[in-house]
Design a protein around this motif. Structure first.
Motif, PDB file in Angstrom:
ATOM      1  N   THR A   7      37.799  60.800  51.549  1.00 53.18           N
ATOM      2  CA  THR A   7      36.857  60.783  52.662  1.00 53.18           C
ATOM      3  C   THR A   7      37.484  61.371  53.917  1.00 53.18           C
ATOM      4  O   THR A   7      36.881  62.216  54.599  1.00 53.18           O
ATOM      5  CB  THR A   7      36.394  59.344  52.943  1.00 53.18           C
ATOM      6  N   TYR A  10      38.183  65.308  53.514  1.00 60.14           N
ATOM      7  CA  TYR A  10      37.019  66.191  53.568  1.00 60.14           C
ATOM      8  C   TYR A  10      36.248  66.073  54.861  1.00 60.14           C
ATOM      9  O   TYR A  10      35.493  66.982  55.218  1.00 60.14           O
ATOM     10  CB  TYR A  10      36.154  65.981  52.328  1.00 60.14           C
ATOM     11  N   ARG A  11      36.450  64.993  55.597  1.00 64.92           N
ATOM     12  CA  ARG A  11      35.921  64.945  56.966  1.00 64.92           C
ATOM     13  C   ARG A  11      36.650  65.980  57.820  1.00 64.92           C
ATOM     14  O   ARG A  11      36.054  66.653  58.663  1.00 64.92           O
ATOM     15  CB  ARG A  11      36.081  63.553  57.554  1.00 64.92           C
ATOM     16  N   SER A  69      31.365  62.906  49.896  1.00 70.85           N
ATOM     17  CA  SER A  69      31.516  63.055  51.339  1.00 70.85           C
ATOM     18  C   SER A  69      30.178  63.317  52.021  1.00 70.85           C
ATOM     19  O   SER A  69      29.538  64.343  51.783  1.00 70.85           O
ATOM     20  CB  SER A  69      32.482  64.205  51.648  1.00 70.85           C
TER      21      SER A  69
END
Length: 205
Positions: A7, A10-11, A69
């Motif tokens: 998470t 990929y943020r 995501s």
């Protein structure tokens, strides 16, 4: 990789993914979607990301995309709206280890640059096999570890940074080949240095 690491990674990647890693991986994306287009039917893209592959699917297909995501999915949904991709049925947030679809739901399942990211690749392969129709196909594009040479050495050096990079540089191909319901029918190197590999598997009828 742990879910929280995925998470966070990929943020960070979402705002720049299309212009960086997205460009590097375009060859595999085009190849996998061409194979999916030649088959037709219902397609599931696991790890749809920012939706870079979505415009390449033939309009005759019925395409569903999932991703872990929400940051990536936000960009994918915007792409679908901007380009009026009416053949994209839905984009859903979902854990690939526990797909919320009935058995034998899709003719083709596509997973590009995903399998070396997920926490439990064997479970993801089992889930993709479960929701694939008998006689259907699973298309993988990924980087797999080399056993020798200077590139193999480099992969091992980058391995400790997997959580920060968002992928495993030394992921072994054997980890995707153990699902009994699937038979490997095609393997193809997609780049001159063999950085990315295309695998096509069929589910036993």
């Amino acid at each position: 990789m742990k879910p929280e690491a995925i998470t966070a990674s990929y943020r960070r990647w979402a705002p720049i993914y299309d212009m960086t890693f997205g460009r590097i991986t375009n060859t595999g994306r085009r190849h996998a979607t061409r194979v999916a287009n030649s088959t037709g039917g219902k397609v599931l893209e696991v790890g749809v990301g920012t939706g870079l592959a979505l415009p390449y699917y033939d309009p005759s297909l019925d395409v569903t995309g999932i991703d872990f995501s929400e940051a990536m999915l936000t960009r994918a949904r915007a792409k679908v709206a901007e380009e009026n991709l009416t053949h994209i049925r839905e984009l859903r947030q979902m854990d690939a280890r526990n797909l919320d679809f009935p058995d034998a739901s899709f003719d083709t399942i596509v997973a590009m640059h995903l399998i070396s990211v997920v926490p439990d690749p064997e479970q993801v392969m089992a889930e993709m096999a479960r929701v694939c129709k008998p006689g259907g196909q699973i298309l993988l594009v990924n980087h797999f570890a080399r056993e020798e040479g200077w590139l193999a050495w480099l992969e091992r050096k980058f391995a400790p940074f997997a959580d920060h990079l968002g992928w495993h540089s030394n992921f072994p191909k054997d980890r995707v080949l153990g699902e009994q319901a699937l038979q490997l029918v095609e393997e193809k190197s997609l780049t001159r240095l063999g950085v990315f590999t295309f695998l096509r598997m069929e589910k036993t009828a």
